[in-house]
Design an enzyme around this catalytic site. Structure first.
Site, mmCIF file in Angstrom:
data_model
loop_
_atom_site.group_PDB
_atom_site.id
_atom_site.type_symbol
_atom_site.label_atom_id
_atom_site.label_comp_id
_atom_site.label_asym_id
_atom_site.label_seq_id
_atom_site.Cartn_x
_atom_site.Cartn_y
_atom_site.Cartn_z
ATOM 1 N N PRO A 54 0.841 -1.197 0.000
ATOM 2 C CA PRO A 54 0.000 0.000 0.000
ATOM 3 C C PRO A 54 0.875 1.247 0.000
ATOM 4 C CG PRO A 54 0.023 -1.018 2.176
ATOM 5 C CD PRO A 54 0.794 -1.927 1.275
ATOM 6 N N MET A 55 0.652 2.147 -0.953
ATOM 7 C CA MET A 55 1.489 3.340 -1.068
ATOM 8 C C MET A 55 0.602 4.554 -1.297
ATOM 9 S SD MET A 55 4.720 1.876 -3.291
ATOM 10 C CE MET A 55 3.722 0.875 -4.400
ATOM 11 N N MET A 56 0.659 5.485 -0.373
ATOM 12 C CA MET A 56 -0.183 6.677 -0.449
ATOM 13 C C MET A 56 0.077 7.447 -1.745
ATOM 14 S SD MET A 56 -2.152 6.692 2.161
ATOM 15 C CE MET A 56 -2.779 8.374 2.125
ATOM 16 N N CYS A 99 3.386 2.728 9.444
ATOM 17 C CA CYS A 99 3.670 4.043 8.861
ATOM 18 C C CYS A 99 4.240 4.979 9.921
ATOM 19 C CB CYS A 99 2.399 4.638 8.259
ATOM 20 S SG CYS A 99 2.672 6.253 7.485
ATOM 21 N N ASN A 102 8.593 -7.389 3.658
ATOM 22 C CA ASN A 102 8.558 -6.157 2.874
ATOM 23 C C ASN A 102 9.820 -5.363 3.187
ATOM 24 O OD1 ASN A 102 6.936 -3.012 3.334
ATOM 25 N ND2 ASN A 102 7.483 -3.866 1.361
ATOM 26 N N GLY A 128 13.139 -3.421 0.698
ATOM 27 C CA GLY A 128 14.414 -3.667 0.038
ATOM 28 C C GLY A 128 14.437 -4.736 -1.030
ATOM 29 N N GLY A 173 7.235 -2.685 -2.824
ATOM 30 C CA GLY A 173 6.689 -1.347 -2.782
ATOM 31 C C GLY A 173 7.182 -0.513 -3.933
ATOM 32 N N ARG A 174 8.070 0.405 -3.652
ATOM 33 C CA ARG A 174 8.504 1.345 -4.677
ATOM 34 C C ARG A 174 9.243 0.698 -5.829
ATOM 35 N NH1 ARG A 174 6.693 3.554 -0.624
ATOM 36 N NH2 ARG A 174 5.996 5.717 -0.600
#
Length: 332
Positions: free
Chosen positions: A12-14, A95, A211, A213, A233-234
């Site tokens: 989940p990424m804002m 977060c 999660n 790296g 994620g990113r």
């Protein structure tokens, strides 16, 4: 090693993992579990639910991530999420942003395991809808600030697991609540994957995902030798083709070309345009598709410069693909 029972998930990424992003990621990785942006429980209860919770059926399996620390509000939001058809409801305990701390949720909840357990128990009780119980999961860190005690981390997990949570997504770093920005909190605290691996060994009945790296297929496979799943994620956002490579590596199938995958998004894009959605809201999520490839800069430039213009449509996407192909030929 057989990876078919392992979980591949996107974090989940804002401001990033909205419904348009998730539909694109679903095309890249048909088996991945997709997570929404974090939504505060109060917003779910009181806000515009179509805007906050709406999703396309192709997104399944899709998880709703909630923020909050009040069991009653979280229970209401979990029930609403279950009624909307989400496959999982996830509580954010990781977060580190100042805004989140001010609301007493996110990573600071790791200091209040009994409260998290109360929240989870209330959410589980509320998430039984139409004969099905939607799983409630937790995403957490290893600890906060200078806490470096594995036993304390495991104690947090044990307390929450006793309330009925069977799945933990572990961002394998501490969260520094003071002195580091959210971006720095994703990069500076050292990764300690071995804590998540040890947790899985000592609590084999729990489902543990790692999660943090993971940015290459071999790194994901290394994690999956120890835990039940990996969450990207990113890395998946900035290099979305990585998701497709992992999909094929873990679950089989044929590796498809970047252009072919993007063109599979065309029916969705045109349906959204017909509803009045501006092209820029969709194409911002595909800019990294040619990351590290010849022509990638041209692809990003065409879309970035043209998608915001009135009337921009699928023809601009084809123009971007053509510019990319031309640069690839020139570089060959």
């Amino acid at each position: 090693m057989n990876y078919k029972n392992k979980i591949l998930a996107t974090a989940p990424m804002m401001d990033w993992t909205d419904r348009h992003c998730r539909v694109f990621h679903r095309l890249l990785a048909p088996h991945a579990r997709l997570y929404t942006e974090m939504v505060h429980a109060n917003a779910v209860v009181l806000g515009n639910r179509e805007r906050l919770l709406g999703f396309d059926p192709v997104e399944h399996p899709v998880a709703l991530q909630l923020g909050g620390s009040e069991p009653q509000a979280l229970a209401q939001a979990a029930r609403i999420g279950a009624e909307w058809g989400y496959d999982e409801v996830n509580l954010n305990c990781g977060c580190p942003s100042d805004r989140v701390q001010a609301g007493r949720f996110g990573a600071c909840l790791m200091r209040e395991p009994a409260l998290v357990a109360d929240c989870v128990a209330a959410m589980i009780a509320a998430a039984a809808v139409d004969g099905r119980t939607v799983p409630v999961t937790v995403k957490c860190r290893l600890g906060v600030d200078d806490e470096h005690d594995y036993e304390r981390f495991r104690g947090f997990v044990d307390t929450v697991a006793a309330a009925g949570c069977g799945t933990f997504v572990v961002h394998a770093r501490n969260a520094w609540l003071q002195g580091l920005s959210p971006k720095e909190n994703r990069e500076i605290p050292p990764l300690r994957y071995e804590w998540a691996w040890r947790l899985k060994r000592e609590r084999p009945d729990l489902r543990v995902l790692v999660n943090g790296g993971v940015a290459a297929p071999d790194q994901a496979q290394a994690q999956l030798r120890h835990v039940d799943g990996v969450m990207l994620g990113r890395a998946a956002y900035h290099d979305p083709y990585l998701l497709h490579r992992l999909e094929v590596d873990l679950y089989g199938g044929e590796l498809r070309g970047r252009g072919e995958l993007l063109r599979a998004l065309r029916p969705y894009v045109e349906a959204q345009l017909a509803r009045g959605v501006a092209l820029k809201h969709i194409t911002r999520h595909v800019l990294g598709l040619f990351h590290g490839q010849p022509g990638g800069r041209a692809f990003r430039q065409v879309l970035s410069e043209g998608a915001h213009r009135p009337g921009a449509g699928w023809a601009l996407v084809e123009q971007a693909l053509a510019a990319t192909a031309a640069q690839r030929r020139a570089a060959a």
